[in-house]
Each structure stands twice: as C-alpha cells, then as structure tokens.
Scaffold this motif. Sequence first.
Motif, PDB file in Angstrom:
ATOM      1  N   GLU A 211       0.843  -1.191   0.000  1.00  0.00           N
ATOM      2  CA  GLU A 211       0.000   0.000   0.000  1.00  0.00           C
ATOM      3  C   GLU A 211       0.882   1.245   0.000  1.00  0.00           C
ATOM      4  N   GLN A 212       0.470   2.251  -0.742  1.00  0.00           N
ATOM      5  CA  GLN A 212       1.224   3.504  -0.754  1.00  0.00           C
ATOM      6  C   GLN A 212       0.813   4.338   0.448  1.00  0.00           C
ATOM      7  N   LYS A 213       1.773   4.684   1.297  1.00  0.00           N
ATOM      8  CA  LYS A 213       1.499   5.484   2.475  1.00  0.00           C
ATOM      9  C   LYS A 213       2.086   6.881   2.272  1.00  0.00           C
ATOM     10  N   VAL A 214       1.360   7.891   2.645  1.00  0.00           N
ATOM     11  CA  VAL A 214       1.848   9.266   2.601  1.00  0.00           C
ATOM     12  C   VAL A 214       1.599   9.847   3.979  1.00  0.00           C
ATOM     13  N   SER A 215       2.623   9.858   4.835  1.00  0.00           N
ATOM     14  CA  SER A 215       2.441  10.329   6.204  1.00  0.00           C
ATOM     15  C   SER A 215       2.996  11.724   6.350  1.00  0.00           C
ATOM     16  N   SER A 216       2.134  12.696   6.622  1.00  0.00           N
ATOM     17  CA  SER A 216       2.588  14.067   6.808  1.00  0.00           C
ATOM     18  C   SER A 216       3.367  14.220   8.102  1.00  0.00           C
ATOM     19  N   MET A 217       3.186  13.269   9.043  1.00  0.00           N
ATOM     20  CA  MET A 217       3.874  13.334  10.332  1.00  0.00           C
ATOM     21  C   MET A 217       5.193  12.560  10.311  1.00  0.00           C
ATOM     22  N   GLY A 218       5.406  11.813   9.235  1.00  0.00           N
ATOM     23  CA  GLY A 218       6.626  11.033   9.139  1.00  0.00           C
ATOM     24  C   GLY A 218       6.617   9.772   9.980  1.00  0.00           C
ATOM     25  N   GLY A 219       5.463   9.407  10.535  1.00  0.00           N
ATOM     26  CA  GLY A 219       5.377   8.250  11.419  1.00  0.00           C
ATOM     27  C   GLY A 219       4.916   7.005  10.698  1.00  0.00           C
ATOM     28  N   ASP A 220       4.882   5.908  11.440  1.00  0.00           N
ATOM     29  CA  ASP A 220       4.434   4.630  10.891  1.00  0.00           C
ATOM     30  C   ASP A 220       2.915   4.561  10.943  1.00  0.00           C
ATOM     31  N   LEU A 221       2.288   4.234   9.824  1.00  0.00           N
ATOM     32  CA  LEU A 221       0.834   4.158   9.763  1.00  0.00           C
ATOM     33  C   LEU A 221       0.323   2.764  10.106  1.00  0.00           C
ATOM     34  N   GLU A 222       1.237   1.853  10.459  1.00  0.00           N
ATOM     35  CA  GLU A 222       0.814   0.480  10.735  1.00  0.00           C
ATOM     36  C   GLU A 222      -0.181   0.444  11.896  1.00  0.00           C
ATOM     37  N   GLY A 223      -1.297  -0.224  11.668  1.00  0.00           N
ATOM     38  CA  GLY A 223      -2.300  -0.350  12.719  1.00  0.00           C
ATOM     39  C   GLY A 223      -3.163   0.885  12.894  1.00  0.00           C
ATOM     40  N   ALA A 224      -3.079   1.844  11.970  1.00  0.00           N
ATOM     41  CA  ALA A 224      -3.837   3.088  12.108  1.00  0.00           C
ATOM     42  C   ALA A 224      -5.330   2.825  12.015  1.00  0.00           C
ATOM     43  N   THR A 225      -6.078   3.592  12.772  1.00  0.00           N
ATOM     44  CA  THR A 225      -7.525   3.583  12.652  1.00  0.00           C
ATOM     45  C   THR A 225      -7.913   4.731  11.739  1.00  0.00           C
ATOM     46  N   PHE A 226      -8.763   4.464  10.777  1.00  0.00           N
ATOM     47  CA  PHE A 226      -9.059   5.454   9.752  1.00  0.00           C
ATOM     48  C   PHE A 226     -10.309   6.266  10.084  1.00  0.00           C
ATOM     49  N   ALA A 227     -10.232   7.562   9.773  1.00  0.00           N
ATOM     50  CA  ALA A 227     -11.383   8.437   9.966  1.00  0.00           C
ATOM     51  C   ALA A 227     -12.368   8.309   8.818  1.00  0.00           C
ATOM     52  N   GLY A 228     -11.868   8.004   7.620  1.00  0.00           N
ATOM     53  CA  GLY A 228     -12.763   7.903   6.471  1.00  0.00           C
ATOM     54  C   GLY A 228     -12.002   7.718   5.179  1.00  0.00           C
ATOM     55  N   ALA A 229     -12.750   7.724   4.082  1.00  0.00           N
ATOM     56  CA  ALA A 229     -12.177   7.560   2.742  1.00  0.00           C
ATOM     57  C   ALA A 229     -12.835   8.541   1.792  1.00  0.00           C
ATOM     58  N   ILE A 230     -12.061   8.980   0.793  1.00  0.00           N
ATOM     59  CA  ILE A 230     -12.572   9.875  -0.257  1.00  0.00           C
ATOM     60  C   ILE A 230     -12.437   9.157  -1.591  1.00  0.00           C
ATOM     61  N   ILE A 231     -13.569   8.960  -2.271  1.00  0.00           N
ATOM     62  CA  ILE A 231     -13.616   8.172  -3.513  1.00  0.00           C
ATOM     63  C   ILE A 231     -14.456   8.934  -4.533  1.00  0.00           C
ATOM     64  N   PRO A 232     -14.078   8.931  -5.811  1.00  0.00           N
ATOM     65  CA  PRO A 232     -14.877   9.653  -6.812  1.00  0.00           C
ATOM     66  C   PRO A 232     -16.077   8.852  -7.295  1.00  0.00           C
ATOM     67  N   ALA A 233     -17.110   9.573  -7.716  1.00  0.00           N
ATOM     68  CA  ALA A 233     -18.247   8.930  -8.379  1.00  0.00           C
ATOM     69  C   ALA A 233     -17.946   8.736  -9.862  1.00  0.00           C
ATOM     70  N   VAL A 234     -17.330   9.751 -10.476  1.00  0.00           N
ATOM     71  CA  VAL A 234     -16.793   9.668 -11.838  1.00  0.00           C
ATOM     72  C   VAL A 234     -15.319  10.031 -11.721  1.00  0.00           C
ATOM     73  N   ASN A 235     -14.427   9.166 -12.183  1.00  0.00           N
ATOM     74  CA  ASN A 235     -13.020   9.349 -11.833  1.00  0.00           C
ATOM     75  C   ASN A 235     -12.203  10.053 -12.912  1.00  0.00           C
ATOM     76  N   ARG A 236     -10.891  10.070 -12.691  1.00  0.00           N
ATOM     77  CA  ARG A 236      -9.969  10.814 -13.558  1.00  0.00           C
ATOM     78  C   ARG A 236      -9.949  10.268 -14.988  1.00  0.00           C
ATOM     79  N   TYR A 237     -10.377   9.036 -15.196  1.00  0.00           N
ATOM     80  CA  TYR A 237     -10.441   8.458 -16.536  1.00  0.00           C
ATOM     81  C   TYR A 237     -11.811   8.657 -17.177  1.00  0.00           C
ATOM     82  N   GLY A 238     -12.721   9.329 -16.464  1.00  0.00           N
ATOM     83  CA  GLY A 238     -14.083   9.495 -16.962  1.00  0.00           C
ATOM     84  C   GLY A 238     -14.982   8.306 -16.658  1.00  0.00           C
ATOM     85  N   ILE A 239     -14.451   7.292 -15.987  1.00  0.00           N
ATOM     86  CA  ILE A 239     -15.201   6.062 -15.702  1.00  0.00           C
ATOM     87  C   ILE A 239     -16.177   6.300 -14.553  1.00  0.00           C
ATOM     88  N   ILE A 240     -17.389   5.774 -14.712  1.00  0.00           N
ATOM     89  CA  ILE A 240     -18.387   5.808 -13.643  1.00  0.00           C
ATOM     90  C   ILE A 240     -18.047   4.690 -12.665  1.00  0.00           C
TER      91      ILE A 240
END
Length: 460
Positions: A211-240
Amino acid sequence: MNNFQFFPHTDEDIQLMLQKIGVKSLDDLNSDIPAEYRYEGDYDLPDTMSEQEVREFFNSLGRKNTPLKCFVGQGAYDHYTPAVIPYLTQRSEFLTAYTPYQCEISQGTLRYIFEYQTMICNITGMDVSNASMYDGPTAAAEAMRMMIATVRKSDTVLVSKTLLPHVIEVIKTYAKFYGTNIVMIDECDGQTSLESLKRSLTPTLSNREGEQKVSSMGGDLEGATFAGAIIPAVNRYGIIEDLEGFAEEMHAQKALLTVYCDPSAQAILKTPAEWGADIAVGDGQSLGIPLCYGGPYMGFMACCKEHLRKLPGRIVGQTTDKEGHRSFVLTLQAREQHIRREKATSNICSNESLMALWVTVYLSLMGPQGMKKLNEQCYDGAHYLHDELLKSGKFEKVFEKPFLKEFVLKPLVDVKDLQQKLYDAGFFAALQTEEGYVSFCVTEKRTKEEIDALINIIKE
C-alpha cells in the motif's frame, strides 16, 4: 492642495503624518533600503488614453487569443451557459452583496442560498448542504478535516488514486499542514479497488504490504484507525465508479465515506446517499459556470444530518419572523468560525456566494428533464467520438468500463504532434495524462460537425 484627484490626503495631511513619526519626507521612509536597490528612473508607463482608445487597446489584446473548440475535461467542463444567468447575477443587489450577517436586510441573499442548499441536497440525496465553498478540491480537503473532526480517534484518511490529480494534490497539501496522514487506495482496471480498501483497513503488515502510504507526520501508519475515505463517483479516466460495498466497509470500522461528484452527472447517476456515503463534495463548475481560464468556480458540500454540527462554512436555515412570515437566517453557525479561528472545525467561513447564485439559476432553468437531456447529448457525443477514434487505428482502448462524457485512450501516434495539429485546426483536445493516455471529453456544446472535423484531422 492635492495634485492627485483621487488621493484623499492633502500636502498638509502628509506633512503632519511625517512630523508625527519623526521623518522629514516620504523618501526618508525608504532610507533603510540601500541606494543600489532603489529605482531612480522614470517609469515606463503609457500615456493617458481616452475611453475609446482603452477599449480598442484591450480588444486588440483579445484578438491575439486563439479561440479553440474544447474537447478536454479533467474537472473543468465546457457546458452551455444560458444567457439569462449572467444578466441576473450582474444585477447590483447580487454582484455587490456582502456577508449576510444582518438577516433583517439580507433576505434576498439568504433566500437564494437556501434554495441553492435545497438543490444540492436534491442532486446528492444528502440531508443538508452548506452555503458553498471555494472549489471542488478545497471542498474535498475540508471533507477530510470534517471526517477527522467527527471520528476523532484517528488522524488518517484513505484517498483513492482515481481522484483527479489536482484534487489529490490539494488534499495532500491540507494534510501536510494539519498533521493528517494519507493512505492511497490502489486502482484496479481503471476503478478504485475495493480489495485495496479492505487491505488498508486490515491492521496487519502482511495485508498492508504494497500500500502507498503518505504520512505528513513522518510516522508509521501500521495499525492506524481510519477516519474515512474519499472516492470519486466519476473518476480521472471518466469512468463511472461502482461504489458497491465501500460504505459498508467504512462503516464497519466506524469510519466515514466521502464521495467526490460531478454534479451535472448526478441527474442520471446514483446519488452519494444511495451509495451510503456520509459526505458528498465536488465542483459546481459543471453546472453552467464558464471555464473562465480556471475560475471563479464553486465547491459544494453536503452531508447526513448526523454530521451537521461538523459541517464547515455557512448554513442558511428557514424560520418565521415575529409576524409569522417565512424568513431566512444563518443558523447552527459556530462563533469560532469567525472569532476564535484556532478553535474552529474549519477556517473556511467564507464562500462563493455569487457562483452559488449562478448555479441556482442554472438548475432552476434546466430542471430535472433538462439535466437528463444534457447528459444524453454528452453520452451520445462522447461514445460516438470514442468509437470513431478507435476506428481510425491511431488509438487503443484502455478500459472496458462505463463512461459518460469523458474517456481515455492509449495513443499510437506522437502525442505532441497530434496536439499541435489539432491546435492548428482550432481544437483543444487529446490532453495527455500522467499515465501516458490521452483524454477526450464531449459536452452538449460540441456538434456532430465539430466531432467529425476533429476525427478527420486525426485520420490525416
């Protein structure tokens, strides 16, 4: 006396101010700047012009522009703007209106914002909308902050790789300065991967490997609890995107789902609410706002009523005055949004109110049937262009997925040469993506004659 007609200060005023601060001349104010860095010559400013000369000057500049027929989308779409919209929005009571804190004298502004909120709720299926935001990317970033403020136990958010690139970049910028961690969800065959989401939600290194991790804090994301997800309805390729199962996975973790939408497409697609989303965001530009060289645009944001208290920005509510008449006020507005900014859920307390009015007039004119007809024309034109481009032998299909008005193909010719030939013929098309594909978009403004002309140039 004052030699400059529009300067309010007389020579006597200036001398009194200089005396008060203990200097003799205006030049003394810049005495700490070394002489070699000061410009002593005359400014190369043009002579004064008459009104007619000024008009001709700017017209001559405008004639240097090359008007192009737009066959590109990627988050900004060349949709038709009914002529009545700029006429109404340029009325002085709208164009110069200020923040409607004083509800007694701001009923007009509050009314149209209330109607705007109602329309956004209609197209997203959500319970409540705020009074607009700056643009789509910042709305997505604010949704990230809202999810963290709601869940609280986490500073980590999942973001789909199939979001538009500039939306991802703004989210990452917000994340960096708010100390938020971002984990990217992989794509599979042009869509957000549900399996990648599940792996990310599983707190074991073996399942999270790759998985690609991008940590702004520079810490380990292992075991992190997630607040949520952001997903497109129609994406960058135009796909629904097929969002089946995403909300269930997030809610099982007591996390939230935000869906990033193209609002013009929501007339014919399942709403974010029908997918089980908690928050819906996107850019209102596709609702009749001209391209305008990149702005001003308008972001929208709506959510379920359970999360109303965490919704950033303004909310207009309906009430009655002391005489029982229907009226409107700013409501549920945290004072921290304006005064104690460090305590606020969000530091966005302003909005794109004039563009919200633009969108409100547009949706009022188009109506549900008009929006459906618009999408039918976009669909027909885009699929016709897609099929003809494949027949030309200059492109290969990339994805076998449903699309509405935008799509990508793999080019079999030199892209820069292709773009130049299209440009010379008056077309802005074949935008190259980060993956090396080329993107095309067809809106209702593009005629069959224009599409055929573009295809003929490519065949040549």
